[in-house]
Design a protein around this motif. Structure first.
Motif, mmCIF file in Angstrom:
data_model
loop_
_atom_site.group_PDB
_atom_site.id
_atom_site.type_symbol
_atom_site.label_atom_id
_atom_site.label_comp_id
_atom_site.label_asym_id
_atom_site.label_seq_id
_atom_site.Cartn_x
_atom_site.Cartn_y
_atom_site.Cartn_z
ATOM 1 N N GLY A 200 0.536 -1.260 -0.038
ATOM 2 C CA GLY A 200 0.228 0.105 -0.307
ATOM 3 C C GLY A 200 0.840 0.868 -0.214
ATOM 4 O O GLY A 200 0.188 2.948 -0.449
ATOM 5 N N ARG A 201 2.232 0.618 0.290
ATOM 6 C CA ARG A 201 2.749 2.432 0.389
ATOM 7 C C ARG A 201 4.093 2.464 -1.235
ATOM 8 O O ARG A 201 3.669 1.763 -2.229
ATOM 9 C CB ARG A 201 4.101 2.082 1.179
ATOM 10 N N VAL A 202 4.423 3.394 -1.187
ATOM 11 C CA VAL A 202 4.929 3.652 -2.772
ATOM 12 C C VAL A 202 6.569 3.665 -2.617
ATOM 13 O O VAL A 202 7.121 4.318 -1.619
ATOM 14 C CB VAL A 202 4.002 5.053 -3.562
ATOM 15 N N VAL A 203 6.821 2.039 -2.906
ATOM 16 C CA VAL A 203 7.651 1.979 -3.083
ATOM 17 C C VAL A 203 8.950 2.367 -3.688
ATOM 18 O O VAL A 203 8.488 1.970 -4.999
ATOM 19 C CB VAL A 203 8.442 0.564 -2.508
ATOM 20 N N LEU A 204 10.103 3.727 -3.711
ATOM 21 C CA LEU A 204 10.550 4.161 -4.916
ATOM 22 C C LEU A 204 11.999 2.910 -5.673
ATOM 23 O O LEU A 204 11.869 3.390 -6.837
ATOM 24 C CB LEU A 204 11.031 5.330 -4.703
ATOM 25 N N GLN A 205 12.833 2.626 -4.752
ATOM 26 C CA GLN A 205 13.691 2.026 -4.782
ATOM 27 C C GLN A 205 13.728 0.599 -3.503
ATOM 28 O O GLN A 205 13.743 1.147 -3.032
ATOM 29 C CB GLN A 205 15.526 3.175 -5.207
ATOM 30 N N ILE A 206 14.597 -0.696 -4.181
ATOM 31 C CA ILE A 206 15.397 -1.241 -3.822
ATOM 32 C C ILE A 206 16.825 -1.820 -3.732
ATOM 33 O O ILE A 206 16.693 -1.259 -4.565
ATOM 34 C CB ILE A 206 14.064 -2.387 -3.594
ATOM 35 N N ALA A 207 17.144 -1.992 -2.764
ATOM 36 C CA ALA A 207 18.272 -2.193 -2.585
ATOM 37 C C ALA A 207 19.003 -3.258 -1.345
ATOM 38 O O ALA A 207 18.441 -3.039 -0.499
ATOM 39 C CB ALA A 207 19.552 -1.211 -2.051
ATOM 40 N N CYS A 208 20.517 -3.492 -1.442
ATOM 41 C CA CYS A 208 19.952 -5.099 -0.958
ATOM 42 C C CYS A 208 21.561 -5.566 0.148
ATOM 43 O O CYS A 208 22.309 -5.149 -1.586
ATOM 44 C CB CYS A 208 19.714 -6.132 -1.315
ATOM 45 N N GLY A 209 21.399 -5.468 0.489
ATOM 46 C CA GLY A 209 23.521 -5.318 0.931
ATOM 47 C C GLY A 209 24.482 -6.996 1.755
ATOM 48 O O GLY A 209 22.426 -8.015 0.875
ATOM 49 N N ALA A 210 24.309 -7.101 2.113
ATOM 50 C CA ALA A 210 24.628 -9.035 1.969
ATOM 51 C C ALA A 210 23.774 -9.199 2.859
ATOM 52 O O ALA A 210 22.642 -10.548 2.381
ATOM 53 C CB ALA A 210 25.998 -8.522 2.466
ATOM 54 N N TYR A 211 23.534 -9.099 4.128
ATOM 55 C CA TYR A 211 22.028 -9.873 5.010
ATOM 56 C C TYR A 211 21.433 -8.543 5.329
ATOM 57 O O TYR A 211 20.640 -8.343 6.261
ATOM 58 C CB TYR A 211 22.992 -10.261 6.464
ATOM 59 N N HIS A 212 21.607 -7.107 4.860
ATOM 60 C CA HIS A 212 20.250 -6.229 4.937
ATOM 61 C C HIS A 212 19.268 -5.675 3.729
ATOM 62 O O HIS A 212 19.668 -6.102 2.577
ATOM 63 C CB HIS A 212 20.679 -5.330 5.511
ATOM 64 N N SER A 213 18.321 -5.399 4.189
ATOM 65 C CA SER A 213 17.500 -4.540 2.828
ATOM 66 C C SER A 213 17.542 -3.261 3.197
ATOM 67 O O SER A 213 17.086 -3.174 3.916
ATOM 68 C CB SER A 213 16.768 -5.444 3.114
ATOM 69 N N LEU A 214 16.743 -2.876 1.843
ATOM 70 C CA LEU A 214 16.638 -0.947 2.166
ATOM 71 C C LEU A 214 16.015 -0.713 0.884
ATOM 72 O O LEU A 214 15.237 -1.349 0.386
ATOM 73 C CB LEU A 214 18.022 0.276 1.710
ATOM 74 N N ALA A 215 15.074 0.188 1.683
ATOM 75 C CA ALA A 215 13.743 0.527 0.356
ATOM 76 C C ALA A 215 13.625 2.487 0.714
ATOM 77 O O ALA A 215 13.280 2.629 2.242
ATOM 78 C CB ALA A 215 12.914 -0.050 0.688
ATOM 79 N N LEU A 216 13.597 2.579 -0.026
ATOM 80 C CA LEU A 216 13.598 4.217 -0.253
ATOM 81 C C LEU A 216 11.914 4.365 -0.723
ATOM 82 O O LEU A 216 10.624 3.912 -2.465
ATOM 83 C CB LEU A 216 14.419 4.595 -1.852
ATOM 84 N N VAL A 217 11.314 5.128 0.409
ATOM 85 C CA VAL A 217 9.100 4.565 0.075
ATOM 86 C C VAL A 217 9.041 6.663 -0.251
ATOM 87 O O VAL A 217 9.490 7.067 0.782
ATOM 88 C CB VAL A 217 8.762 4.492 1.262
ATOM 89 N N GLN A 218 7.876 6.440 -0.686
ATOM 90 C CA GLN A 218 7.124 7.692 -1.201
ATOM 91 C C GLN A 218 6.705 8.292 0.500
ATOM 92 O O GLN A 218 6.026 7.326 1.211
ATOM 93 C CB GLN A 218 6.514 7.865 -2.696
#
Length: 1646
Positions: A200-218
């Motif tokens: 339900g949120r607008v995710v603009l970009q995703i990135a993965c580290g070795a064991y962690h995840s990031l998301a850029l959300v509007q």
């Protein structure tokens, strides 16, 4: 992509883009090498794992290189040059991703292919440690009923997991570990699942580290903030608790749910909540992570502490930000889910802190004693708090006051402190370094300003108010206080802080087209090294928002092995996580929260396993590559490992070309490089680089100049403040757009770089509009002297920051005035437009002139250039106007000075004077862009330009240099000193008027420059105007069309007293069709008129509804009822309902009229004078009384006749209504009569002195009383009735009196009436049906008459009349419609009285006579009444006559032909409309005899056919032998009934369905023909009828036809048939029918 190089460049051009260079990571001195084996293919994207890489080329092909252990062949498992992935051929891949040891690719259709290491299920394939070839995986949404496959946009791969971003902006995950963000503990996850936490949120970009995840959300729009739940939806504890202390109440919102965090033991639980907190008692709780005294917590603005011992709790250590302490728990999250994972807070701490604050209000407030921080996102006043407040308000009542005072005092201190210094932190460089922007690193200031930016407000929310409320919440009663009286609180909280949002009012449009800057960063997974950025080292199973990056405008995320990077729109990088090799680009600790890296101007980042790469803007716009991480040196053959202290420049791009992409992996790094062919790439980099710097600069102005300015006190009048706020918000909007554009350019450079998809090209209107809007507000501010007003209150602030201001505004001279600097500063952004234009031109030169790209770039460039010129002209106008106001006398300035008003020219040089002005008068004319002002000594008059007309006075008039000015209420002539001056003023005024009318002086954007304006403004125009002196229109407001100073055309006029006219005007007066309302104060309703006007007066036809409820419908003249009209008074339920229809003169009833008094049940038909019955008239009552005679002043007076229902008749003198007085004769129903003197009221006993006569009994009893025979003699003669109706029709045809006038003028008038009425109905087409429209079209042809008048022409006239009478828009149609209305009004209701029959028949004949006169006027060659038109020769053969011994009866008339009569021509038109009331009167009149007839018919019809035929004496030879019943031929038996002569019977029955006598006679004729047809069939021989034979057969048919009202039909035909028909064949047939009727009445049955 190579299409935009000219075709000649194609070959090399393609080779010069997307070149791949690789080098080994871990060293600062590198030599990048070209990757071999791509033979010139353009690479669009690359991805690196630990030991391998992927390349995506322009054709959508994928290559792998490096160590590829999942491949089978030995030479393939370690590839130095790229190998094509054949499985993906033909799939057209659009993006690739590489994890540590696995790969992914997404095709154009959104399908994901995975291959490589699959030990943890990261390739979404079950039970297979390696996936050698790319294999498609299915991602389907189980929530949709038919399983829909999800289309993917972007992939990111980590060590053991993969994330995919779908087209609908949701994240799907598979693989193993908590970094998936899924609610599961069974790994590996083979089937891709949705990360529900971010659904339900607008995710603009995703990135993965070795064991962690990031998301850029509007960010969510502000209004969508969900209400805060009262209980945690995991552990069900209250989210907000209340503790009742002895002197005040503490509300704590510091609940934190333990779920969602893998907790090691209880100790870490405590650490989480207070990493290192000194409580006020002095106890210290420390933990292994005491370096986590986070900057973020200060930024999260949790507490304002005033320590009792005066020692600063938060000191400012050498410009480093590692000593802020506070409790991270006290945020009230705006999203219920986010509450789950925030550290548990130690309540006692809050309480003691708050107690200390509120109990010691007298603390000295020095800056360093105050650690400045303000409470978090301002969404506290939600349901949870409200209910809480409600529940405890009563208990708290008394204490609140005390706490409030204490809180307010400390609050004042805080606010005072805030009012002082102002500079945002510009550098986070090492201790004491001045930093690139040379700003002092002021800790408190940074907190304050960043907290402002941190608000995600998209409306004009008052940032500072939020802050002050936040502070107060923590100071004393955290929720209650602000609930108790926010208004009071604000008064204390800020002396006079201004409200304006500098967080821009985002335009939804820009957000949809360009990358959004309103973003949040969410992270989840393993957090051992702090790589999640939440200030701790705990893992997170579900995404959690990194609060400290809120409002930082993050646009790109990169995740390395154990660290994370976030790039902001201001080209700064925040980094957090493992810093073992210095990969974060700074040495600040702790690294568990985002900190600024020491590298500036970054526009792309890459995070490797333990290093980071930054792509920055260099001075020459070429990208520079910085490295931050491990540094291997080999000095003296000693192999050492160091960390870079701060990022190091690896290589400037001049060596290899323009770097567009930078990729970091494990062992190696890679860049994609473009060569600068024809300067195309360089121009793009220049555009992007300058745009990003421009954004940085605008942000600086916003935060360091605009914000402090808005915060100052005494900024002058509310008006000025409003203008300043408007300017600030428009500035913010522009600033935001530029930020978005910078971000979009950065991603553009990383992509294909097609010129046509540049935002300034594709969405140029966004930029042009934003600049224009900002220009309008800043010039308005300038005109009102805003900058001068600002200079006074802002003098301290400005002088302190003089250097900063000069630097920002690019003013170089030393002693420039402050006003000038401010002026330059706020006009600085417009210079950017020239740069756009220049860059677009540069880009255009890279294309062939004929190409569409060249054209588009060229056009767009000129657009920006012309806007720049236009806006600079606007600035000049504004400065010229400002200069004028400075010299203009003060009093007038105040009233005339308006923000949007600009000076065009003025006559202070005596260039213009007023004609006939006095010797000593001073006349000064000032032309603004919206008004011409005529100023005298102390007064001035303003003439709005929209209603101003100017023309040069003709030379003959003697005023060589005169200009005539026309306004609605003034006309004057201006004399100019020279012809040049005259031309100048004429042109200036004309142009100003023209622009004022067009509503904008802005040039036509996109394309043509705006200099070509019309010379002459239109004479006819639409405008609003309020009259000020015209006697009739004083204070009235007119809105509509004008012509040369007068309202002309459609418009609406509203008077101050509430009157309103809406309709058409001519030369200033109401003329034509219009609607008028007059309020009636007493009744609180409106009088309402709809109709026609002439020269400002009601004239013509209209409907006037009075407030009293009366309605008049009819003709007006000079605002009075005059002519024919209908007045309805009262509803049926009201006290005196009545109706009058008739003639009016000057508002009074005058002439013939019919008055229906509904309450008394009386109807008067007669003459009127001055609203009174006067003259002859007839009265009928509902009780059957009938009076005709003389009236005087509303009373029956004089001679009259009175009949009662039972035929009693009185003839004689009357004195009053129904009152007999004087001589008279009373005749009784049986014929006896009394003569003598009578007195008394009818019906209540009458005194009689007279003689009684009994006439001889032997006289014929049929003789009716004389009185009945001469009814109607005392009534109004039919030709005197409804004169007004006919006069109106004649006058519509343009004749003064009947028959006097020009025929062709009459036809013109008809045409005009039809077209104007049609035009009027066009506005409301629903009034005209299609058939109506066709009728109107056919009426436009006038029947022509050349040559002799023939029957055909007669038929044409008849057809024309039928059509004309079908539409009320035609004068004849209107006439007929009115006549029908008056006729029905007269003879319906009480008027349906049998005594009125003869009157009604006479009236119809009179109508016919008078309409025939009209028709002959229009068609002069129509012969007069009674003339014959010869038949065409063919028709004259003699027809067989039915009656013996006579041939065709027509042969008797000397010359056979068609007789023209008004009956034949007009009855077909008129009678069908008048038939119901007329026939009703016949039925009433013949009621008695028809009853006898009907009884007879019913009796006789009981007999069978044969019996009836023999009874009637029909000769046996005429009896039918066979009859056809329903198609069967049957013999006539003695029992047959209703079968003989059935066709004739049916034919005769149709007499009731026709209207006109002519049609009825035709029916009779057909019946005769049917009878003879029947007889001829049975006789089989030629035969001539004799009347004796015919009559019995016809009588049989009449009886069987059973016509109920036969008597009425007979009398109607008799009264209205054409006189010439009486002796013809039809006449004889009619006589036969009549005879049958009388025969049946007198039939004696044996």
């Amino acid at each position: 992509m190579d299409s935009q190089e000219g075709s000649s460049e194609e070959a090399e051009g393609a080779k010069e883009r997307g070149l791949v260079y690789v080098w080994k990571a871990g060293s600062c001195s590198i030599t990048p090498e070209r990757l071999p084996g791509l033979n010139g293919k353009t690479v669009l994207q690359a991805a690196l794992g630990i030991n391998h890489g992927l390349l995506l080329t322009e054709g959508g092909e994928v290559y792998s290189f490096g160590k590829l252990p999942w491949r089978t062949g030995p030479e393939e498992s370690c590839a130095n040059s790229p190998i094509l992935e054949n499985t993906l051929l033909g799939q057209h891949v659009i993006t690739v991703a590489a994890g540590s040891f696995h790969n992914g690719a997404v095709t154009e259709g959104g399908v994901v292919y995975m291959w490589g290491n699959n030990s943890a299920g990261q390739c979404a394939v079950a039970n297979q440690p390696y996936v050698p070839e790319p294999q498609p995986i299915s991602i389907s949404d189980s929530e949709t009923s038919p399983l829909l496959s999800v289309r993917i946009l972007q992939l990111a791969c980590g060590e053991e997991h993969t994330l995919a971003l779908s087209l609908s902006r949701e994240i799907w995950a598979w693989g193993s570990g908590c970094q998936l963000g899924l609610i599961t503990t069974t790994f590996p996850v083979i089937k891709p699942q949705k990360v529900e936490h971010l659904a339900g949120r607008v995710v603009l970009q995703i990135a993965c580290g070795a064991y962690h995840s990031l998301a850029l959300v509007q960010c969510l729009p502000v209004q969508e903030m969900k209400p805060i739940p009262e209980r945690c939806n995991h552990c069900s504890q209250l989210l907000i608790t209340m503790t009742d202390k002895e002197d005040h109440v503490i509300i704590s919102d510091s609940h934190c749910c333990p779920l969602g965090v893998a907790l090691a033991d209880t100790q870490t639980e405590n650490l989480l909540s207070c990493p290192s907190l000194e409580t006020l008692e002095g106890r210290s709780v420390t933990g292994s992570q005491s370096e986590d005294c986070q900057k973020s917590t200060v930024e999260e603005h949790m507490l304002v502490t005033l320590e009792p011992d005066g020692a600063s709790m938060l000191s400012n250590n050498d410009g480093q930000e590692d000593s802020g302490i506070s409790s991270p728990g006290n945020i009230l999250f705006p999203d219920k889910k986010e509450v789950k994972e925030y550290g548990l807070s130690d309540n006692s701490l809050n309480e003691s802190l708050e107690k200390s604050i509120s109990t010691e209000p007298d603390q000295p407030s020095q800056e360093e004693q105050l650690s400045a921080c303000v409470s978090g996102p301002p969404s506290t006043s939600t349901s949870a708090l409200n209910s809480l407040v409600a529940s405890c308000a009563s208990a708290v009542g008394v204490r609140v006051a005390a706490t409030y005072e204490a809180g307010a005092l400390s609050l004042k201190k805080v606010m005072n402190f805030y009012g002082t210094s102002s500079s945002e932190v510009g550098s986070q460089s090492g201790s004491g370094s001045p930093g690139p922007e040379g700003l002092k690193d002021s800790r408190e200031e940074q907190v304050r300003l960043e907290s402002m930016q941190g608000k995600k407000s998209s409306s004009l929310v008052d940032i500072r108010e939020e802050e002050s409320e936040g502070v107060s919440r923590r100071l004393s009663l955290p929720g209650l206080l602000s609930q108790v009286s926010p208004r009071l609180l604000r008064k204390v909280g800020r002396a006079k802080m201004r409200t304006v949002a500098l967080t821009p009012t985002y335009s939804g449009e820009a957000d949809a087209l360009l990358p959004s800057l309103r973003t949040e960063v969410w992270s989840w997974g393993k957090g051992k090294e702090g790589q999640l950025g939440h200030g701790d080292v705990l893992p997170r199973l579900q995404p959690l928002c990194v609060k400290s990056l809120d409002g930082k405008e993050v646009i790109q995320l990169s995740a390395g092995g154990h660290h994370s990077l976030a790039l902001t729109a201001k080209s700064q990088v925040y980094s957090w996580g493992s810093n073992t090799s210095g990969q974060l680009g700074h040495l600040n600790s702790p690294t568990t929260v985002p900190r600024l890296a020491k590298v500036f101007g970054v526009w792309s980042t890459a995070a490797g396993s333990d290093y980071s790469l930054f792509l920055t803007d260099k001075e020459d716009f070429q990208p520079g590559l910085y490295y931050s991480g491990e540094e291997t040196t080999t000095e003296n053959n000693l192999y050492e490992n160091n960390c870079t202290k701060s990022p190091v420049l690896l290589l400037p791009c001049s060596k290899i070309g323009y770097i567009s992409n930078v990729i970091a992996g494990g062992e190696s790094c890679l860049v994609l490089v473009d060569k600068n062919v024809m300067g195309y790439i360089a121009s793009l980099h220049e555009l992007a680089s300058t745009e990003r710097r421009f954004y940085f600069k605008l942000s600086e102005i916003k935060s360091q100049v605009l914000r402090p300015l808005l915060g100052l006190d005494n900024l002058g009048s509310a008006n000025t403040i409003q203008l300043l706020q408007e300017m600030a918000s428009r500035f913010s909007k522009l600033c935001y757009l530029i930020g978005q554009h910078g971000a979009s350019l950065s991603s553009f450079l990383r992509g294909v770089k097609e010129a046509r998809s540049l935002a300034i090209l594709k969405h140029s209107s966004l930029f042009l509009d934003s600049y224009t809007e900002y220009c309008t507000s800043v010039t308005n501010f300038l005109v009102m002297g805003g900058f001068m007003l600002l200079a006074k209150p802002a003098i301290d602030f400005l002088s302190k920051n003089q250097e900063l201001l000069q630097k920002l505004s690019e003013v170089n001279e030393e002693n420039t005035q402050l006003v000038e600097v401010l002026n330059a500063l706020f006009f600085m952004p417009f210079g950017r437009l020239h740069n756009y234009a220049r860059t677009l031109l540069k880009l255009a030169t890279c294309f062939e002139v004929a190409s569409p790209e060249y054209q588009k770039l060229q056009d767009c460039s000129s657009c920006y250039e012309s806007l720049a010129v236009h806006l600079s002209r606007k600035r000049k106008e504004a400065e010229y106007t400002l200069g004028f106001w400075k010299t203009f006398p003060g009093k007038m300035t105040d009233s005339l000075r308006k923000p949007e008003r600009r000076l065009i020219c003025e006559s202070s040089n005596r260039g213009l004077s007023l004609q006939h002005a006095g010797r000593f008068s001073v006349n000064w004319f000032i032309l603004f862009n919206d008004a011409l002002v005529h100023a005298q000594f102390s007064t001035h008059h303003i003439f709005p330009l929209s209603t101003l007309w100017v023309e040069a006075v003709s030379e003959e008039a003697g005023n060589v240099n005169g200009l005539k000015i026309t306004t609605p209420e003034e006309h004057f002539v201006l004399i100019s000193s020279t012809p040049q001056e005259k031309t100048k003023w004429l042109r200036a005024i004309s142009q100003a008027v023209d622009q004022a009318l067009r509503g904008t002086s802005d040039l036509l954007l996109h394309g043509a420059g705006g200099n070509i304006s019309r010379q002459e403004p239109p004479i006819s125009r639409s405008a609003k105007y309020t009259f000020y002196k015209d006697t009739r229109l004083k204070d009235a407001m007119y809105n509509g069309r004008w012509l040369s100073g007068k309202p002309h055309g459609r418009g609406i006029l509203k008077w101050a007293d509430g009157r309103m006219y809406s309709g058409t005007f001519r030369t200033g007066l109401e003329d034509g069709y219009g609607e008028y309302r007059v309020p009636n104060k007493a009744l609180n309703k409106d009088d309402h008129y709809v109709g026609y006007w002439k020269e400002g007066k009601m004239c013509g036809h209209g409907v006037y509804s009075y407030a009293t409820g009366e309605v008049y419908e009819g003709c007006f003249q000079n605002n009075m009822r005059h002519g024919h009209g209908l007045l309805r008074s009262g509803k049926l339920t009201s006290s005196s309902p009545s109706m009058f229809i008739g003639q009016w003169t000057m508002d009074k009833k005058n002439g013939y009229g019919v008055f229906d008094d509904i309450t008394r049940g009386e109807k008067y038909m007669g003459m009127w004078q001055d609203d009174l019955c006067q003259g002859n008239g007839v009265v009928v009552t509902q009780f059957g009384l009938y009076y005709e005679g003389a009236f005087s002043t509303n009373k029956m007076m004089g001679t009259g006749i009175l009949l009662s229902e039972d035929d009693t008749v009185y003839e004689g003198e009357f004195a009053d209504n129904w009152t007999l007085s004087g001589k008279g004769t009373l005749t009784l129903p049986n014929g006896d009569y009394i003569e003598g003197l009578f007195s008394g009221e009818w019906g209540s006993g009458i005194k009689i002195t007279g003689t009684y006569f009994k006439p001889s009994l032997y006289e014929n009893e049929k003789d009716k009383p004389k009185a009945l025979r001469k009814l109607g003699t005392l009534a109004v003669s039919p030709d005197e009735k409804w004169k007004a109706v006919f006069e109106e029709c004649w006058s519509q045809l343009g004749c003064d009196s009947p028959g006097q006038g020009d025929r062709w003028k009459a036809w013109d008038n008809i045409a005009v009436a039809l077209t104007t009425n049609r035009r009027q109905h066009k506005d409301s087409p629903e009034l005209l049906s299609r058939s109506h429209t066709q009728t109107l079209e056919s009426l436009e042809f006038i029947p022509q008459h050349i040559g002799a008048f023939t029957l055909e022409k007669y038929e044409n006239i008849k057809k024309y009349l039928i059509k004309a009478c079908d539409t009320p828009l035609h004068p004849l149609g209107k006439l007929v419609e009115t006549l029908v209305a008056v006729y029905r009004m007269t003879y319906v209701g009480v008027g349906a009285n049998r005594r009125l029959l003869q009157e009604a028949v006479r009236e119809i004949k009179s109508y016919l006579k008078r309409i025939f006169q009209l028709v002959r006027f229009l068609f002069p060659d129509l012969p007069e009444e009674g003339s014959t038109i010869p038949f065409p020769v063919t028709a004259t053969k003699g027809k067989r006559s039915f009656c013996s011994g006579k041939s065709d009866s027509r042969s008797e008339s000397p010359e056979p032909g068609y007789v023209v009569t008004s009956f034949g021509l007009l009855l077909p038109v008129l009678l069908p409309r008048l038939y119901p009331p007329l026939f009703m009167l016949y039925a009433l009149d013949n009621e008695r005899e028809e009853d006898i007839y009907w009884e007879c018919v019913l009796r006789l019809n009981k007999q069978t056919d044969t019996a009836l035929l023999s009874f009637l004496g029909v000769q046996a030879k005429f009896w039918p032998e066979t009859v056809s019943i329903l198609g069967d031929i049957r013999k006539v038996s003695p029992n047959t009934k209703d079968a003989c002569f059935a066709s004739a019977v049916e034919c005769l029955q149709q007499i009731s369905t026709t209207f006109t006598p002519a049609d009825k006679l035709k029916v009779i004729q057909q019946t005769f023909e049917e009878i003879s047809q029947n007889v001829l069939e049975s006789l089989q021989e030629d035969f001539l009828w004799s009347m004796d034979d015919l009559f019995p057969v016809f009588l049989y048919v009449v009886l069987r036809a059973r016509i109920r009202n036969l008597g009425s039909e007979v009398h109607l035909i008799e009264d209205l048939m054409d006189p010439y028909l009486q002796h013809g064949e039809q006449g004889i047939m009619f006589t036969t029918l009549k005879a049958c009727y009388y025969q049946i009445q007198h039939e004696k049955l044996t």
